[in-house]
Design an enzyme around this catalytic site. Sequence first.
Site, mmCIF file in Angstrom:
data_model
loop_
_atom_site.group_PDB
_atom_site.id
_atom_site.type_symbol
_atom_site.label_atom_id
_atom_site.label_comp_id
_atom_site.label_asym_id
_atom_site.label_seq_id
_atom_site.Cartn_x
_atom_site.Cartn_y
_atom_site.Cartn_z
ATOM 1 N N CYS A 99 0.171 -11.480 0.606
ATOM 2 C CA CYS A 99 1.457 -12.065 0.995
ATOM 3 C C CYS A 99 1.439 -13.588 0.989
ATOM 4 O O CYS A 99 2.488 -14.215 1.141
ATOM 5 C CB CYS A 99 1.864 -11.540 2.372
ATOM 6 N N ASP A 148 13.624 -7.201 7.686
ATOM 7 C CA ASP A 148 12.555 -6.584 6.909
ATOM 8 C C ASP A 148 13.045 -5.554 5.899
ATOM 9 O O ASP A 148 12.324 -5.230 4.950
ATOM 10 C CB ASP A 148 11.543 -5.930 7.855
ATOM 11 N N ASP A 184 8.131 -4.197 -1.588
ATOM 12 C CA ASP A 184 7.131 -5.236 -1.361
ATOM 13 C C ASP A 184 5.982 -5.042 -2.353
ATOM 14 O O ASP A 184 5.511 -3.922 -2.546
ATOM 15 C CB ASP A 184 6.594 -5.176 0.070
ATOM 16 N N SER A 244 6.093 0.507 -14.195
ATOM 17 C CA SER A 244 4.977 -0.370 -14.530
ATOM 18 C C SER A 244 5.340 -1.256 -15.708
ATOM 19 O O SER A 244 6.148 -0.881 -16.556
ATOM 20 C CB SER A 244 3.719 0.449 -14.865
ATOM 21 N N ASP A 272 7.931 -7.626 11.300
ATOM 22 C CA ASP A 272 6.494 -7.589 11.057
ATOM 23 C C ASP A 272 6.020 -8.972 10.636
ATOM 24 O O ASP A 272 6.794 -9.815 10.184
ATOM 25 C CB ASP A 272 6.085 -6.498 10.070
#
Length: 333
Positions: free
Chosen positions: A19, A53, A70, A143, A226
């Site tokens: 992150c 979030d 994320d 992907s 978070d």
Amino acid sequence: MTTDTGIFRLTQYAHGGGCACKIPPGELEAVLADLLGEPLSDDLLVGLGTGDDGAVVRLAGDLAIVVTADFFTPVVDDPYDWGRIAAANALSDVYAMGGRPLVAVNLLGWPRDVLPFELAKEVLRGGLAVARDAHCHVGGGHSIDDPEPKYGMAVTGVADPDRLLRNDAGVPGTPLSLTKPLGLGVLNNRHKRTGEVFPHAIEAMVALNLVASQAALEAGARCATDVTGFGLLGHLVKLARASGVTAVVDAPAVPYLDGARESAASGYVSGGTRRNLAWVEPHTDFGSLAEIERLLLADAQTSGGLLVAGEVPGSPIIGRLVERTEYDVIVRG
């Protein structure tokens, strides 16, 4: 064909790690300022406005869906552990909203001409293992061929719309609880630069925030977030602004992982952490707090704990919310 994963240090194939590679919060706010728009209906309970979030949409009177995504570059060299960490981090956004994850899809970027695809399989295997621990389906994904390896998940969960954990629901007089210790950023940066492995940091990052979320809801909490790439202070600034309060942090009460303070003192501080501190400094009263303590409080976490406005059994109280002042955050040393 089998591949010795140990000969590839995944953290060396990316400019950042975990992150800490997030776009700085100040830059992000400037870009998003003109993109808020009006919601299509009142069913959008949580949207872009408060930087929470996840997005929350009411489906029926007592049912809402929570949606989030994320992903990030490698935070550790072991592909299986990276997959586990990235999945736990993505699932955390649902827990941070007071929800329960139902289904996730993988998001994978891979330099297929540089790194063996067997390593990508290990990454995906790690993500699947953590999703199963969370009793969350994994239903496929997407992907791309990417110059840097990237992995994460888009997650959909459910929640009670009347019992959400929101970052705009803070009330003066409420204590602040932190459910995981800080220091993940400096330990991860030390790992990236030296190759040293910190099993206790990996254990912290792969730990789901499920129990913390349930404990917060059972304790009657309604405000939480978070702690990830913007650091404790960055996420606390966002919570304080959204709630119209000021947060007071008792710096000596903040817990840290073993080795974090030593690593910070030795210079293993990421660029993301320094950008976090630069962003929060104009909005924070640090008093005479030393710079190393400021950096630790701004340390860019990966798959960190929940910051809850309320008492969470078993978690330390690190401060409180008070009536709004000229600062978003006040740190007491």
